[in-house]
Each structure stands twice: as C-alpha cells, then as structure tokens.
Design a protein around this motif. Sequence first.
Motif, PDB file in Angstrom:
ATOM      1  N   GLY A   1      27.043  37.953  38.185  1.00 13.65           N
ATOM      2  CA  GLY A   1      26.260  38.873  38.992  1.00 13.65           C
ATOM      3  C   GLY A   1      25.820  40.126  38.274  1.00 13.65           C
ATOM      4  N   GLY A   2      25.742  40.064  36.957  1.00 11.49           N
ATOM      5  CA  GLY A   2      25.256  41.208  36.208  1.00 11.49           C
ATOM      6  C   GLY A   2      26.322  42.174  35.745  1.00 11.49           C
ATOM      7  N   LEU A   3      27.593  41.847  35.979  1.00  6.41           N
ATOM      8  CA  LEU A   3      28.648  42.729  35.479  1.00  6.41           C
ATOM      9  C   LEU A   3      28.650  42.747  33.955  1.00  6.41           C
ATOM     10  N   ASN A   4      28.413  41.579  33.362  1.00  9.00           N
ATOM     11  CA  ASN A   4      28.313  41.477  31.897  1.00  9.00           C
ATOM     12  C   ASN A   4      27.096  40.646  31.545  1.00  9.00           C
ATOM     13  N   TRP A   5      26.469  41.004  30.413  1.00 10.84           N
ATOM     14  CA  TRP A   5      25.322  40.261  29.907  1.00 10.84           C
ATOM     15  C   TRP A   5      25.623  39.812  28.476  1.00 10.84           C
ATOM     16  N   ILE A   6      25.439  38.525  28.213  1.00  6.76           N
ATOM     17  CA  ILE A   6      25.745  37.943  26.909  1.00  6.76           C
ATOM     18  C   ILE A   6      24.446  37.705  26.161  1.00  6.76           C
ATOM     19  N   ALA A   7      24.410  38.133  24.898  1.00  9.64           N
ATOM     20  CA  ALA A   7      23.222  37.957  24.071  1.00  9.64           C
ATOM     21  C   ALA A   7      23.231  36.581  23.425  1.00  9.64           C
ATOM     22  N   HIS A   8      22.053  35.933  23.411  1.00 10.50           N
ATOM     23  CA  HIS A   8      21.867  34.658  22.732  1.00 10.50           C
ATOM     24  C   HIS A   8      20.812  34.854  21.663  1.00 10.50           C
ATOM     25  N   THR A   9      21.134  34.523  20.433  1.00  7.58           N
ATOM     26  CA  THR A   9      20.187  34.693  19.337  1.00  7.58           C
ATOM     27  C   THR A   9      19.548  33.360  18.975  1.00  7.58           C
TER      28      THR A   9
ATOM     29  N   ASN B   1      21.129  43.894  49.100  1.00  7.64           N
ATOM     30  CA  ASN B   1      21.615  45.117  48.464  1.00  7.64           C
ATOM     31  C   ASN B   1      21.535  45.111  46.942  1.00  7.64           C
ATOM     32  N   THR B   2      21.718  43.953  46.323  1.00 11.29           N
ATOM     33  CA  THR B   2      21.849  43.880  44.873  1.00 11.29           C
ATOM     34  C   THR B   2      20.539  43.470  44.221  1.00 11.29           C
ATOM     35  N   GLY B   3      20.065  44.328  43.325  1.00 14.33           N
ATOM     36  CA  GLY B   3      18.816  44.046  42.641  1.00 14.33           C
ATOM     37  C   GLY B   3      18.855  44.502  41.193  1.00 14.33           C
TER      38      GLY B   3
ATOM     39  N   THR C   1      21.017  47.917  41.048  1.00 15.49           N
ATOM     40  CA  THR C   1      21.428  48.619  42.253  1.00 15.49           C
ATOM     41  C   THR C   1      22.323  47.708  43.077  1.00 15.49           C
ATOM     42  N   THR C   2      23.273  48.290  43.776  1.00 17.47           N
ATOM     43  CA  THR C   2      24.136  47.522  44.676  1.00 17.47           C
ATOM     44  C   THR C   2      24.070  48.048  46.097  1.00 17.47           C
ATOM     45  N   ASN C   3      23.130  48.961  46.356  1.00 12.48           N
ATOM     46  CA  ASN C   3      23.017  49.536  47.702  1.00 12.48           C
ATOM     47  C   ASN C   3      21.557  49.651  48.143  1.00 12.48           C
ATOM     48  N   GLY C   4      20.794  48.591  47.857  1.00  9.54           N
ATOM     49  CA  GLY C   4      19.414  48.551  48.329  1.00  9.54           C
ATOM     50  C   GLY C   4      18.500  49.558  47.675  1.00  9.54           C
ATOM     51  N   GLY C   5      18.835  49.960  46.460  1.00  9.41           N
ATOM     52  CA  GLY C   5      17.972  50.860  45.720  1.00  9.41           C
ATOM     53  C   GLY C   5      18.244  52.332  45.906  1.00  9.41           C
ATOM     54  N   ASN C   6      19.230  52.680  46.714  1.00  4.34           N
ATOM     55  CA  ASN C   6      19.554  54.106  46.871  1.00  4.34           C
ATOM     56  C   ASN C   6      20.011  54.711  45.553  1.00  4.34           C
ATOM     57  N   ASN C   7      20.722  53.902  44.769  1.00  7.94           N
ATOM     58  CA  ASN C   7      21.140  54.329  43.433  1.00  7.94           C
ATOM     59  C   ASN C   7      20.888  53.200  42.451  1.00  7.94           C
ATOM     60  N   TRP C   8      20.417  53.555  41.254  1.00  4.89           N
ATOM     61  CA  TRP C   8      20.220  52.608  40.165  1.00  4.89           C
ATOM     62  C   TRP C   8      21.001  53.090  38.949  1.00  4.89           C
ATOM     63  N   PHE C   9      21.648  52.174  38.240  1.00  8.76           N
ATOM     64  CA  PHE C   9      22.357  52.558  37.023  1.00  8.76           C
ATOM     65  C   PHE C   9      22.003  51.582  35.905  1.00  8.76           C
ATOM     66  N   THR C  10      21.959  52.101  34.699  1.00  7.43           N
ATOM     67  CA  THR C  10      21.551  51.309  33.543  1.00  7.43           C
ATOM     68  C   THR C  10      22.687  50.420  33.078  1.00  7.43           C
ATOM     69  N   GLN C  11      22.393  49.121  32.914  1.00  9.47           N
ATOM     70  CA  GLN C  11      23.376  48.180  32.396  1.00  9.47           C
ATOM     71  C   GLN C  11      23.163  47.882  30.922  1.00  9.47           C
ATOM     72  N   LEU C  12      21.900  47.737  30.529  1.00 13.17           N
ATOM     73  CA  LEU C  12      21.574  47.464  29.137  1.00 13.17           C
ATOM     74  C   LEU C  12      20.491  48.416  28.693  1.00 13.17           C
ATOM     75  N   SER C  13      20.577  48.901  27.470  1.00 17.33           N
ATOM     76  CA  SER C  13      19.527  49.737  26.896  1.00 17.33           C
ATOM     77  C   SER C  13      19.576  49.589  25.385  1.00 17.33           C
ATOM     78  N   GLY C  14      18.472  49.985  24.738  1.00 16.05           N
ATOM     79  CA  GLY C  14      18.436  49.956  23.289  1.00 16.05           C
ATOM     80  C   GLY C  14      18.144  48.613  22.676  1.00 16.05           C
TER      81      GLY C  14
END
Length: 299
Positions: free
Chosen positions: A7-15, A247-249, A266-279
């Motif tokens: 559910g997006g808690l972790n993201w695995i890279a595939h090369t 709620n989850t997007g 987001t886990t609350n319908g967009g009220n808050n968004w947090f970055t999971q991956l960057s760079g």
Amino acid sequence: LRTTTNGGLNWIAHTGVIEFFLDLCAGISCTDSSTIVGGVESGSDYVIRTTNGGLNWINYHNFLSLNGEIMRDMEMINNTGFIVSNNGRILKTTSGGLNWSMDTTFIMPFPRGLLFMGVNMTDENTIYLAGAGGAVLKSSNSGINWNYLTGYQTALRSIQFLDVNTGYASGDGGIIFKTTNSGSNWNEINTGYIRNLYSVYFTDVNTGYATGDNGIIIKTSNGGVNWLAQFSGTDKNLLSIVFTNSNTGFATGGEMNNGEGVLTKTTNGGNNWFTQLSGSSMNFTSLFFHNPDTGYALT
C-alpha cells in the motif's frame, strides 16, 4: 520502475526495465493480477510486460509501427488495450499486449495531426480518447468505429468515466469538462485555477481530484461544481494521480533529468499529503495500482 506490495509504505526499485536513461513510460495497466503492461516512449517505442507481478519484465520491440511518434497513453481491460500517440495514431491489442495493430479506420477531422494525450476504457467495447483542441473521441465497438464528440480549444490531457454516463476531462489552463450523457454533451467547469491539469481522478460521483503544474492538487466534493486547492508539499509538476480507496491516494511527477522525481501520498482524502519518494533521476510519469496493496510507479 518502483513497485509496492504494502500500500505504498515501501517502494522497491527495479533496474534494467526501462532500457535507456531518456526513455519515459507513457502508461501502465494490467490484464490480471500477474500480467502488467507498460508503454515506453523513446526513439523506438516499445512495450514492457510482466507475467509474474513485476518480478521480471520483457521488452517487446519493432511491432508498434509508430515511426518515431511519441506514445502518450495506454489502458487495458483484460486482454484488450489501446495506445495513443501524438499524431493521431491508435493501436489496439487483444492479446494482453503481445501483439498490436494500427487502427486504419479513423480519419482526421482536419488535415493536421491530432495529438492524443489520454485514453480511458469503461469496458472492452467502450473507449474514450482525449487530446489537443479539446478533442474527445468515442468508440462503442472496441475501436471499429470512432465518433468525434467535441472540438473545444483547450487541450485535454486526461479523461475518466465513472459509469456509462458520467465522465470528466482535464486540461490546460485549469479547465475541466464534465458530461452526464456518455459524452454527447460536455459542460465546461471553471475550477478557479489557471495551471495546466495533467490528471483527473474521481473516487465516486461527488469526490474527485486533479493534479498539474507546480504541485497543484485540487479537490471537489460536489461533483465538480466547486474545487479547492490542497497543499501537496511539492512545487514539482504532478503528472498522475490515483486513489486506492476514498482516503488513500498517490500523486507522482517531477522534473525531467535533474533528479527531481517525486511521489506523494495522502491517507485522509487529501487533507494532508506527504512525500514518499524524491530525487529520482527522472520524473515519475505513470502510476497504477492493481489493488490497494500493489502499485507501480514508472519514470
């Protein structure tokens, strides 16, 4: 390529899935829980395909016949799928992405090329395409015939139908169009924003989201009548948005070639968004969830 199985808690890279640094995934979809197909835009467009949920991928070349045109979007339901390009090309598969054929029945409504930018399938027979000049095309027989529905001036970049009647399309200048009669008529919605909107996604008939330039995310709770901006936490262009429940997007995007790819949640319908991956070395162009746990983000 990044995958999640929780559910997006972790993201695995595939090369090694995308062959060259400048290749971009134009779209990704699935035929079943194990078979996922992606369309890759490059100097020689190709299709990537997995039959084991993303553990291994095979690249298929030399049968798209796009002749250097840019692949813009793709979607699949079961084994039937469509790819659209920047010069009005429409490709279809009925083999789960193994083989593709060029549509030769669609005739341009005007001499210059028609830029397609979005495709949405409500079932294997009903397909909508959106693109430049406000174009919306519809097929009710799995691409055998196409009807040209609109010709507004605003370029449309994303289209989504919620049921057989109700659909939305988003595009440049913050414009969103809505239909309640299967695309026969479209009403222009003034969102109150002027940034280009690259992706639109509704979780139900009332609640929808659109993303676009400079990290904009807007939300409606009344079927598109009113839209309010949400704080996305990024100023990067957001190219794709999907929700796995009410709620989850997730929203993805970035800036090409400068290590500015971003994925937010987001886990609350967009009220808050947090970055999971960057760079990421490239922007994330496509996002797809097969179920609430299993998702794919591609550059």
